[in-house]
Design an enzyme around this catalytic site. Structure first.
Site, mmCIF file in Angstrom:
data_model
loop_
_atom_site.group_PDB
_atom_site.id
_atom_site.type_symbol
_atom_site.label_atom_id
_atom_site.label_comp_id
_atom_site.label_asym_id
_atom_site.label_seq_id
_atom_site.Cartn_x
_atom_site.Cartn_y
_atom_site.Cartn_z
ATOM 1 N N SER A 154 18.633 -90.092 37.222
ATOM 2 C CA SER A 154 19.695 -91.330 36.711
ATOM 3 C C SER A 154 18.527 -91.982 35.753
ATOM 4 C CB SER A 154 20.298 -91.512 37.698
ATOM 5 O OG SER A 154 20.343 -92.965 37.136
ATOM 6 N N LYS A 208 32.163 -88.105 39.288
ATOM 7 C CA LYS A 208 33.389 -88.997 38.743
ATOM 8 C C LYS A 208 34.243 -89.054 39.077
ATOM 9 C CE LYS A 208 29.745 -89.217 34.964
ATOM 10 N NZ LYS A 208 29.335 -90.071 33.330
ATOM 11 N N ASP A 222 31.791 -94.944 29.596
ATOM 12 C CA ASP A 222 32.139 -93.791 28.468
ATOM 13 C C ASP A 222 31.903 -93.496 26.939
ATOM 14 O OD1 ASP A 222 29.668 -93.226 30.971
ATOM 15 O OD2 ASP A 222 31.289 -91.380 31.653
ATOM 16 N N GLY A 266 32.711 -79.331 22.934
ATOM 17 C CA GLY A 266 32.954 -79.138 24.185
ATOM 18 C C GLY A 266 34.081 -80.234 24.997
ATOM 19 N N GLY A 302 34.670 -80.628 28.875
ATOM 20 C CA GLY A 302 33.968 -81.039 29.540
ATOM 21 C C GLY A 302 34.099 -82.613 29.713
ATOM 22 N N ILE A 329 25.566 -86.333 22.619
ATOM 23 C CA ILE A 329 25.118 -87.479 23.448
ATOM 24 C C ILE A 329 24.226 -86.669 24.380
ATOM 25 C CG2 ILE A 329 28.012 -87.563 23.192
ATOM 26 C CD1 ILE A 329 27.714 -86.473 26.335
HETATM 27 P P1 ATR Z 1 30.081 -83.111 31.401
HETATM 28 O O1 ATR Z 1 30.727 -83.180 32.055
HETATM 29 O O2 ATR Z 1 28.427 -83.541 30.597
HETATM 30 O O3 ATR Z 1 30.834 -83.103 29.549
HETATM 31 P P2 ATR Z 1 31.208 -80.275 31.895
HETATM 32 O O4 ATR Z 1 32.157 -80.694 32.411
HETATM 33 O O5 ATR Z 1 29.516 -79.299 32.647
HETATM 34 O O6 ATR Z 1 29.838 -81.660 31.927
HETATM 35 O O7 ATR Z 1 30.885 -79.304 30.677
HETATM 36 C C1 ATR Z 1 29.641 -78.937 29.955
HETATM 37 C C2 ATR Z 1 30.539 -78.305 28.601
HETATM 38 O O8 ATR Z 1 29.601 -77.645 27.903
HETATM 39 C C3 ATR Z 1 31.330 -77.816 28.718
HETATM 40 O O9 ATR Z 1 32.454 -77.465 27.474
HETATM 41 C C4 ATR Z 1 31.512 -76.155 28.277
HETATM 42 O O10 ATR Z 1 31.763 -75.401 28.458
HETATM 43 P P3 ATR Z 1 33.175 -74.157 28.964
HETATM 44 O O11 ATR Z 1 34.228 -74.956 29.037
HETATM 45 O O12 ATR Z 1 33.795 -73.573 28.022
HETATM 46 O O13 ATR Z 1 32.385 -73.760 30.710
HETATM 47 C C5 ATR Z 1 30.549 -76.447 27.462
HETATM 48 N N1 ATR Z 1 29.187 -75.185 27.266
HETATM 49 C C6 ATR Z 1 27.890 -74.412 28.686
HETATM 50 N N2 ATR Z 1 27.012 -74.057 28.523
HETATM 51 C C7 ATR Z 1 27.418 -73.429 27.484
HETATM 52 C C8 ATR Z 1 27.369 -72.005 26.297
HETATM 53 N N3 ATR Z 1 25.866 -72.176 26.761
HETATM 54 N N4 ATR Z 1 27.784 -72.588 25.387
HETATM 55 C C9 ATR Z 1 28.490 -73.511 24.928
HETATM 56 N N5 ATR Z 1 29.019 -74.169 25.449
HETATM 57 C C10 ATR Z 1 28.789 -74.903 26.519
#
Ligand code: ATR
Length: 284
Positions: free
Chosen positions: A20, A71, A108, A134, A136, A223
């Site tokens: 962090s 979180k 955020d 994304g 997440g 980000i």
């Molecule tokens: P955060 O809370 O930091 O957003 P997260 O909830 O783990 O982390 O989300 C990670 C994001 O990266 C998700 O959108 C994930 O896609 P999935 O929902 O399909 O898992 C995306 N991500 C991670 N690895 C990936 C990859 N190799 N290719 C494309 N998207 C990826």
């Protein structure tokens, strides 16, 4: 500043927490403003989060940040949560109120918007569609920020379509889900592209995205902040797009917590960026 018997205490809770940059960020501001305060990293396992969150106010902490993987759990733990934290479904900042209750915020979205505006002062939601990659937790904060700022067309692309559909349900009509195979075409006519995935981060492969359909007038924000110039941003720069790195978001998200805990509005300056970048460079 030396620690005294009256030092105000704040913390970041994570598991792990060693990566962090919040202690570096808040430590800079405390020092800059000459505040008798300290901000410490606390490595707390998920099963200990509730105990830690309840104990900290009782032993004098004025508040704390919450980082991965806590979180979402933190939202359920606080006594009262701001509307934005409820909408995003996660808390990253906790303020201990005068009566000892825990108020949860999510800063955020604020951090993202401030980072975007700092990097792109003329950005206007009316410029056109935004594409967010994304779905997440980080994506939910970015969607909240963009929709809150007035974006009316947000194309949400995710590898797992069902996750994007969940976000779209929560954020309403402005969000249109795009399957992963359609990600390049989704860039057509876009004014802003934001990567919220972990792709491009040190140790991860680059985001697999062909920027050819993206208009040169569009701005691209990542980000991810380590490295500062991700492969996506390097490609976007070569493609003629303006780019915004992820450091602004992480620095700005710290401001509301610091202000609430220590009573001083902190600023994000070039000197702060340099200070945090030195710490990031030392880690790599
Ligand atoms: P955060 O809370 O930091 O957003 P997260 O909830 O783990 O982390 O989300 C990670 C994001 O990266 C998700 O959108 C994930 O896609 P999935 O929902 O399909 O898992 C995306 N991500 C991670 N690895 C990936 C990859 N190799 N290719 C494309 N998207 C990826």
């Amino acid at each position: 500043m030396a620690i005294t018997g009256r030092t105000k205490l704040a913390a970041v809770i994570g598991w792990p927490v060693g990566h962090s940059i919040s202690p570096c960020l808040h430590g800079y501001w405390l020092n800059h403003h000459g505040i008798d305060g300290a901000y410490v990293p606390l490595a707390v396992r998920p099963e200990d989060l509730a105990d830690a969150a309840r104990l900290l106010p009782r032993i004098g902490f004025v508040g704390f940040n919450v980082t991965g993987p806590h979180k979402e759990a933190a939202l359920a733990l606080v006594d009262v949560a701001d509307a934005e934290a409820l909408r995003i479904g996660a808390v990253n900042t906790v303020i201990v109120e005068a009566d000892g209750r825990l108020r949860g915020k999510n800063t955020d979205a604020f951090g993202f918007l401030q980072g975007l505006r700092a990097g792109l002062p003329d950005w206007d939601p009316g410029h056109g569609p935004a594409v967010v990659i994304g779905a997440g937790g980080a994506s939910r904060a970015v969607c909240a920020a963009l929709i809150g700022a007035g974006v009316t067309e947000l194309r949400l692309v995710n590898r797992t379509l069902a996750r994007a559909e969940t976000v779209a349900r929560d954020f309403g009509n402005a969000v249109a889900c795009v399957p992963w195979q359609g990600r390049a075409e989704a860039l057509e006519g876009a004014a802003l592209l934001v990567n919220t995935t972990t792709q491009g981060m040190t140790g991860e492969p680059p985001l697999d995205l062909d920027l050819t359909p993206l208009p040169a007038a569009a701005a691209v924000m990542d980000i991810v902040y380590a490295p500062l110039e991700t492969p996506l941003l390097a490609n976007a720069r070569a493609h003629g797009n303006r780019v915004i790195d992820g450091l602004g978001m992480i620095l700005h998200q710290g401001r509301p917590g610091f202000a609430a805990w220590f009573g001083t509005e902190p600023e994000v300056t070039e000197d702060l960026r340099r200070h945090v970048l030195e710490r990031l460079d030392a880690e790599i």
